[in-house]
Design a protein around this motif. Structure first.
Motif, mmCIF file in Angstrom:
data_model
loop_
_atom_site.group_PDB
_atom_site.id
_atom_site.type_symbol
_atom_site.label_atom_id
_atom_site.label_comp_id
_atom_site.label_asym_id
_atom_site.label_seq_id
_atom_site.Cartn_x
_atom_site.Cartn_y
_atom_site.Cartn_z
ATOM 1 N N UNK A 187 -0.134 9.884 -0.019
ATOM 2 C CA UNK A 187 0.221 8.453 0.119
ATOM 3 C C UNK A 187 1.302 8.248 1.177
ATOM 4 N N UNK A 188 1.138 7.211 1.991
ATOM 5 C CA UNK A 188 2.156 6.891 2.988
ATOM 6 C C UNK A 188 3.391 6.290 2.334
ATOM 7 N N UNK A 189 3.182 5.488 1.298
ATOM 8 C CA UNK A 189 4.286 4.826 0.607
ATOM 9 C C UNK A 189 3.958 4.769 -0.882
ATOM 10 N N UNK A 190 4.986 4.540 -1.674
ATOM 11 C CA UNK A 190 4.789 4.344 -3.107
ATOM 12 C C UNK A 190 4.432 2.883 -3.366
ATOM 13 N N UNK A 191 3.828 2.580 -4.511
ATOM 14 C CA UNK A 191 3.531 1.170 -4.829
ATOM 15 C C UNK A 191 4.779 0.285 -4.823
ATOM 16 N N UNK A 192 5.909 0.849 -5.226
ATOM 17 C CA UNK A 192 7.134 0.037 -5.245
ATOM 18 C C UNK A 192 7.592 -0.337 -3.846
ATOM 19 N N UNK A 193 7.243 0.467 -2.842
ATOM 20 C CA UNK A 193 7.622 0.156 -1.468
ATOM 21 C C UNK A 193 7.101 -1.226 -1.090
ATOM 22 N N UNK A 194 5.841 -1.478 -1.400
ATOM 23 C CA UNK A 194 5.239 -2.762 -1.020
ATOM 24 C C UNK A 194 5.810 -3.904 -1.856
ATOM 25 N N UNK A 195 6.022 -3.656 -3.133
ATOM 26 C CA UNK A 195 6.599 -4.703 -3.978
ATOM 27 C C UNK A 195 8.002 -5.064 -3.517
ATOM 28 N N UNK A 196 8.810 -4.044 -3.206
ATOM 29 C CA UNK A 196 10.187 -4.299 -2.799
ATOM 30 C C UNK A 196 10.271 -5.085 -1.492
ATOM 31 N N UNK A 197 9.260 -4.943 -0.654
ATOM 32 C CA UNK A 197 9.285 -5.625 0.651
ATOM 33 C C UNK A 197 8.443 -6.888 0.666
ATOM 34 N N UNK A 198 7.973 -7.279 -0.491
ATOM 35 C CA UNK A 198 7.224 -8.523 -0.561
ATOM 36 C C UNK A 198 5.893 -8.475 0.157
ATOM 37 N N UNK A 199 5.273 -7.294 0.199
ATOM 38 C CA UNK A 199 3.940 -7.154 0.785
ATOM 39 C C UNK A 199 2.937 -7.141 -0.365
ATOM 40 N N UNK A 200 2.109 -8.169 -0.424
ATOM 41 C CA UNK A 200 1.148 -8.302 -1.516
ATOM 42 C C UNK A 200 -0.076 -7.450 -1.199
ATOM 43 N N UNK A 201 -0.061 -6.211 -1.687
ATOM 44 C CA UNK A 201 -1.144 -5.266 -1.433
ATOM 45 C C UNK A 201 -2.178 -5.391 -2.541
ATOM 46 N N UNK A 202 -3.376 -5.820 -2.165
ATOM 47 C CA UNK A 202 -4.463 -5.966 -3.128
ATOM 48 C C UNK A 202 -5.522 -4.904 -2.841
ATOM 49 N N UNK A 203 -5.715 -3.984 -3.797
ATOM 50 C CA UNK A 203 -6.666 -2.884 -3.638
ATOM 51 C C UNK A 203 -8.012 -3.266 -4.234
ATOM 52 N N UNK A 204 -9.067 -2.623 -3.741
ATOM 53 C CA UNK A 204 -10.409 -2.936 -4.207
ATOM 54 C C UNK A 204 -10.801 -4.367 -3.881
ATOM 55 N N UNK A 205 -10.182 -4.926 -2.853
ATOM 56 C CA UNK A 205 -10.428 -6.324 -2.470
ATOM 57 C C UNK A 205 -11.477 -6.356 -1.359
ATOM 58 N N UNK A 206 -12.655 -6.797 -1.696
ATOM 59 C CA UNK A 206 -13.765 -6.800 -0.738
ATOM 60 C C UNK A 206 -13.965 -8.202 -0.172
ATOM 61 N N UNK A 207 -13.665 -8.354 1.096
ATOM 62 C CA UNK A 207 -13.830 -9.631 1.780
ATOM 63 C C UNK A 207 -15.292 -9.798 2.163
ATOM 64 N N UNK A 208 -15.846 -10.968 1.893
ATOM 65 C CA UNK A 208 -17.257 -11.217 2.197
ATOM 66 C C UNK A 208 -17.442 -12.215 3.331
ATOM 67 N N UNK A 209 -16.388 -12.968 3.666
ATOM 68 C CA UNK A 209 -16.539 -13.936 4.753
ATOM 69 C C UNK A 209 -15.176 -14.348 5.291
ATOM 70 N N UNK A 210 -15.164 -14.652 6.586
ATOM 71 C CA UNK A 210 -13.993 -15.216 7.260
ATOM 72 C C UNK A 210 -14.395 -16.560 7.831
ATOM 73 N N UNK A 211 -13.648 -17.606 7.502
ATOM 74 C CA UNK A 211 -13.865 -18.923 8.087
ATOM 75 C C UNK A 211 -12.733 -19.160 9.087
ATOM 76 N N UNK A 212 -13.040 -18.915 10.366
ATOM 77 C CA UNK A 212 -12.005 -19.017 11.399
ATOM 78 C C UNK A 212 -11.549 -20.452 11.602
#
Length: 510
Positions: A187-212
């Motif tokens: 792992x590059x970082x621990x899960x707490x790294x992202x929480x502490x920096x306010x980075x909302x990391x969502x795993x298993x998140x499958x994007x199906x479309x982008x509306x530009x």
């Protein structure tokens, strides 16, 4: 890894050395308080920083001093001598800084300085209120970290289809697969790294479309996320076999941590493996499986491995190197079918195998971007600032095709360090910095105890010049197109690789 892992060498800098012992523009390795220290002199200024690279613990004293920076000889990370900051990937963490005292011609390294976050640059007008990053790989992770390091305080959402947080992908085919690196190193970082920096990391998140037009992305679970700026860092997907037996349970691909875990589990009981493809991944997998004492056969259509990328001489060397370690090559042929016990080749030969690993290349994951109307050509086209054809949408990593200032052509490169550096540049440009991406492509490939380093990009070349002897694992290979250098490959010449990188940077500077 921290900067205190290496054996101590050189003088005790707390006791002091004569100023005359270090020349302007020179570096000296020493130690103090049980820590290895790099002392560097730039004009009248002296700097003392931790001597071990925070990426893979490379020896910075064997690197290259460039202005007020030092570059690591192993994988070309770059650190500030003044602040210790990691200025360029693959290092993400700073090294420590120490106070240097001069008195009566003697200099001494004193106490360790308190680390301080680099001052955030003023944000440009129109800074986005929310940023979405699609992808949790090298480019996406580097971008998220850079945004925070640059002082961005808005919402960052990282949507990753992977079930694991960002990890060190190069190690999946190298030390981790070989059994010489524990999984907690991946792992590059621990899960707490992202929480502490306010980075909302969502795993298993499958994007199906982008509306530009509406600036939103839709996920497979029905949720929707709006953005002011979007970074596409979706990476690449393995090219899959389409032959009878390709879906057998003992046929594996290697792209994700889950893939590598599955291979490690299978390798514990496997006796003979067939690697389909003599790509970088394929050959690194072959070396790692040999480290586990598994019999390995490599099947590939070319006459020698890696010839298209590195030339005949290097291809012959790589082939011989693997053969010395017991790998059996079946070149000039392909696999036509697979069953539960063997693979059958186009030549008619059958090879018994209880493990098959496929490494026949990857394709950039561009479908979402193309469906959203972004201009593509064998990758998503971006300008020198890594912005796509749609304002506010950037792309980095394996999917991006950008204008290379060195060759004058648009190129796409599938390498870890390039992806990280593009993520860093894209993040700054999302904040309005207008920073050209002009980093020279760099990658390394590990085969047993041999590491090959490559800087530049030579899709085509007319000739090669070889300095040294490839067979003795001490050489530099220069690839030319006309009279212009395109790339430089080195084995056991790390400093020359750094110098080649610097020379390319000067050539491509505006």
């Amino acid at each position: 890894m921290s900067d205190g892992q290496e054996p101590l060498g050189g003088p005790d800098l707390a006791k002091g050395i004569a100023l005359s012992e270090i020349a302007d523009g020179a570096m000296l390795l020493g130690h103090t308080q049980g820590k290895p220290i790099l002392l560097a002199r730039c004009g009248d200024e002296l700097f003392a920083i931790g001597a071990v690279c925070t990426h893979y613990s490379g020896p910075l004293a064997e690197g290259l001093l460039v202005g007020e920076t030092v570059r690591c000889p192993w994988h070309h990370a770059c650190f500030s001598l003044r602040t210790g900051a990691a200025l360029r990937a693959p290092a993400l963490d700073p090294v420590s800084c120490w106070r240097v005292e001069q008195q009566d011609g003697v200099l001494r390294v004193r106490e360790k300085l308190e680390s301080a976050a680099p001052p955030a640059q003023p944000t440009a007008s129109g800074t986005p209120g929310s940023i979405i990053i699609l992808g949790g790989g090298a480019a996406g992770n580097a971008a998220a970290e850079t945004l925070r390091n640059e002082g961005y305080a808005g919402r960052i959402t990282m949507l990753s289809a992977d079930e694991s947080g960002p990890y060190d992908r190069p190690n999946l085919s190298k030390d981790y697969l070989a059994g010489s690196a524990a999984e907690d190193w991946i792992p590059l970082r621990s899960p707490t790294f992202y929480r502490d920096r306010g980075i909302d990391l969502k795993l298993g998140a499958r994007v199906v479309a982008i509306d530009a037009r509406k600036r939103q992305v839709d996920l497979a679970d029905g949720s929707r996320h709006e953005y002011d700026a979007l970074l596409l860092a979706t990476g690449a997907d393995p090219v899959r076999l389409t032959i009878p037996g390709a879906e057998c349970p003992h046929v594996h691909y290697l792209r994700s941590l889950a893939d590598s875990r599955a291979l490690v589990a299978k390798a514990s009981a496997a006796r003979r493996a067939v690697v389909v493809g003599a790509s970088f991944i394929g050959l690194e997998v072959a070396a790692s499986l040999r480290a586990r004492n598994i019999e390995v056969h490599v099947v590939a259509p070319e006459t020698r491995p890696m010839e298209r990328i590195m030339g005949a001489e290097v291809g012959n060397f790589i082939c011989s190197l693997h053969e010395e370690h017991g790998v059996v090559f079946h070149l000039g042929t392909t696999v036509t079918s697979i069953d539960e016990r063997s693979v059958t080749l186009k030549s008619g030969e059958t090879i018994q195998a209880d493990l098959v690993v496929v490494g026949i290349g990857v394709r950039p994951a561009t479908s979402l971007a193309e469906q959203a109307g972004l201009v593509s050509d064998r990758g998503i086209l971006v300008n020198e600032y890594l912005e796509t054809s749609v304002a506010g949408i950037f792309a980095a990593g394996d999917i991006a095709r950008w204008p290379d200032p060195l060759t004058g052509e648009k190129i796409r490169v599938e390498h870890w360090v390039v992806a990280e550096r593009q993520g860093q540049t894209a993040a700054r440009n999302i904040l309005g910095r207008r920073e050209r991406f002009d980093a020279v492509p760099f990658f390394w490939s590990q085969h047993y105890d041999v590491t090959i380093s490559y800087v530049g990009h030579a899709e085509k070349w007319d000739r090669t010049d070889i300095d040294g002897d490839i067979t003795t694992r001490d050489c530099m290979v220069v690839y030319y197109r006309g009279d212009r250098k395109q790339a430089v490959l080195t084995i056991q010449r790390d400093l020359e690789s750094l110098r080649a990188e610097l020379a390319f940077e000067k050539t491509s500077a505006p």
